[in-house]
Design a protein around this motif. Sequence first.
Motif, PDB file in Angstrom:
ATOM      1  N   ASP A 123      -4.642   1.746 -12.370  1.00  0.00           N
ATOM      2  CA  ASP A 123      -3.301   1.165 -12.440  1.00  0.00           C
ATOM      3  C   ASP A 123      -3.128   0.057 -11.405  1.00  0.00           C
ATOM      4  O   ASP A 123      -2.474  -0.962 -11.679  1.00  0.00           O
ATOM      5  CB  ASP A 123      -2.238   2.249 -12.247  1.00  0.00           C
ATOM      6  CG  ASP A 123      -2.239   3.266 -13.370  1.00  0.00           C
ATOM      7  OD1 ASP A 123      -2.578   2.893 -14.510  1.00  0.00           O
ATOM      8  OD2 ASP A 123      -1.904   4.438 -13.102  1.00  0.00           O
ATOM      9  N   ARG A 124      -3.701   0.226 -10.232  1.00  0.00           N
ATOM     10  CA  ARG A 124      -3.634  -0.817  -9.195  1.00  0.00           C
ATOM     11  C   ARG A 124      -4.324  -2.094  -9.682  1.00  0.00           C
ATOM     12  O   ARG A 124      -3.824  -3.188  -9.477  1.00  0.00           O
ATOM     13  CB  ARG A 124      -4.292  -0.348  -7.905  1.00  0.00           C
ATOM     14  CG  ARG A 124      -3.455   0.596  -7.089  1.00  0.00           C
ATOM     15  CD  ARG A 124      -4.232   0.996  -5.836  1.00  0.00           C
ATOM     16  NE  ARG A 124      -3.413   1.839  -5.000  1.00  0.00           N
ATOM     17  CZ  ARG A 124      -3.183   1.599  -3.710  1.00  0.00           C
ATOM     18  NH1 ARG A 124      -3.736   0.563  -3.117  1.00  0.00           N
ATOM     19  NH2 ARG A 124      -2.412   2.408  -3.018  1.00  0.00           N
ATOM     20  N   ARG A 125      -5.485  -1.929 -10.298  1.00  0.00           N
ATOM     21  CA  ARG A 125      -6.212  -3.101 -10.808  1.00  0.00           C
ATOM     22  C   ARG A 125      -5.420  -3.803 -11.905  1.00  0.00           C
ATOM     23  O   ARG A 125      -5.353  -5.026 -11.937  1.00  0.00           O
ATOM     24  CB  ARG A 125      -7.597  -2.692 -11.310  1.00  0.00           C
ATOM     25  CG  ARG A 125      -8.602  -2.444 -10.187  1.00  0.00           C
ATOM     26  CD  ARG A 125     -10.021  -2.322 -10.703  1.00  0.00           C
ATOM     27  NE  ARG A 125     -10.217  -1.161 -11.552  1.00  0.00           N
ATOM     28  CZ  ARG A 125     -10.507   0.062 -11.110  1.00  0.00           C
ATOM     29  NH1 ARG A 125     -10.633   0.277  -9.822  1.00  0.00           N
ATOM     30  NH2 ARG A 125     -10.693   1.050 -11.963  1.00  0.00           N
ATOM     31  N   PHE A 131      -0.278   5.386  -7.224  1.00  0.00           N
ATOM     32  CA  PHE A 131      -0.948   4.710  -8.338  1.00  0.00           C
ATOM     33  C   PHE A 131      -2.438   5.047  -8.321  1.00  0.00           C
ATOM     34  O   PHE A 131      -3.071   5.082  -7.271  1.00  0.00           O
ATOM     35  CB  PHE A 131      -0.793   3.191  -8.227  1.00  0.00           C
ATOM     36  CG  PHE A 131       0.490   2.644  -8.771  1.00  0.00           C
ATOM     37  CD1 PHE A 131       1.709   3.212  -8.461  1.00  0.00           C
ATOM     38  CD2 PHE A 131       0.476   1.529  -9.591  1.00  0.00           C
ATOM     39  CE1 PHE A 131       2.882   2.697  -8.956  1.00  0.00           C
ATOM     40  CE2 PHE A 131       1.647   1.000 -10.091  1.00  0.00           C
ATOM     41  CZ  PHE A 131       2.852   1.588  -9.778  1.00  0.00           C
ATOM     42  N   ALA A 150      -2.561  -5.652 -10.226  1.00  0.00           N
ATOM     43  CA  ALA A 150      -3.080  -6.835  -9.531  1.00  0.00           C
ATOM     44  C   ALA A 150      -3.400  -7.942 -10.541  1.00  0.00           C
ATOM     45  O   ALA A 150      -3.078  -9.121 -10.299  1.00  0.00           O
ATOM     46  CB  ALA A 150      -4.315  -6.478  -8.714  1.00  0.00           C
ATOM     47  N   ALA A 165      -6.387   4.054  -9.137  1.00  0.00           N
ATOM     48  CA  ALA A 165      -7.126   2.803  -8.930  1.00  0.00           C
ATOM     49  C   ALA A 165      -7.049   1.904 -10.158  1.00  0.00           C
ATOM     50  O   ALA A 165      -6.883   0.678 -10.036  1.00  0.00           O
ATOM     51  CB  ALA A 165      -8.576   3.103  -8.574  1.00  0.00           C
ATOM     52  N   LEU A 173       2.394   1.826  -3.416  1.00  0.00           N
ATOM     53  CA  LEU A 173       1.441   2.119  -4.485  1.00  0.00           C
ATOM     54  C   LEU A 173       0.579   3.345  -4.213  1.00  0.00           C
ATOM     55  O   LEU A 173      -0.402   3.582  -4.921  1.00  0.00           O
ATOM     56  CB  LEU A 173       0.551   0.900  -4.730  1.00  0.00           C
ATOM     57  CG  LEU A 173       1.280  -0.383  -5.129  1.00  0.00           C
ATOM     58  CD1 LEU A 173       0.304  -1.540  -5.206  1.00  0.00           C
ATOM     59  CD2 LEU A 173       2.014  -0.202  -6.444  1.00  0.00           C
ATOM     60  N   THR A 174       0.957   4.153  -3.249  1.00  0.00           N
ATOM     61  CA  THR A 174       0.114   5.307  -2.907  1.00  0.00           C
ATOM     62  C   THR A 174      -0.078   6.258  -4.078  1.00  0.00           C
ATOM     63  O   THR A 174      -1.128   6.891  -4.186  1.00  0.00           O
ATOM     64  CB  THR A 174       0.688   6.097  -1.714  1.00  0.00           C
ATOM     65  OG1 THR A 174       2.039   6.463  -1.998  1.00  0.00           O
ATOM     66  CG2 THR A 174       0.610   5.313  -0.435  1.00  0.00           C
ATOM     67  N   ASP A 200       0.834  -1.209   0.000  1.00  0.00           N
ATOM     68  CA  ASP A 200       0.000   0.000   0.000  1.00  0.00           C
ATOM     69  C   ASP A 200       0.870   1.261   0.000  1.00  0.00           C
ATOM     70  O   ASP A 200       0.579   2.216  -0.708  1.00  0.00           O
ATOM     71  CB  ASP A 200      -0.943   0.018   1.200  1.00  0.00           C
ATOM     72  CG  ASP A 200      -2.138  -0.891   1.034  1.00  0.00           C
ATOM     73  OD1 ASP A 200      -2.463  -1.256  -0.118  1.00  0.00           O
ATOM     74  OD2 ASP A 200      -2.759  -1.235   2.056  1.00  0.00           O
TER      75      ASP A 200
END
Length: 87
Positions: free
Chosen positions: A74-76, A70, A79, A72, A67-68, A64
């Motif tokens: 880009d996070r997906r 990033f 993942a 949403a 990735l602060t 976390d």
Amino acid sequence: MTELSRALHLEKSSLTGLVDRVEKRGIAARARDTNDRRACRIKLTPRGTRLARQVHSAVTHRLDEMLTDFQATDRRRLAAAIMEVVG
């Protein structure tokens, strides 16, 4: 043990040594397989469960932090890419 050696991509002899070491540390224990007397299951002990939760929490917290910045979306994507690799 066979399932675990496959999942970890370890030879059975390497896995046996690993299980011996975590057993000595009180992290896991061997338990008889009720369906197959020749087999055994590896189970986390209460100490092992606590340790697994602590490690999971530390790793997710660190991710976390990393990735602060990033978004949403880009996070997906990240993942999904990771799941493809480890899936």
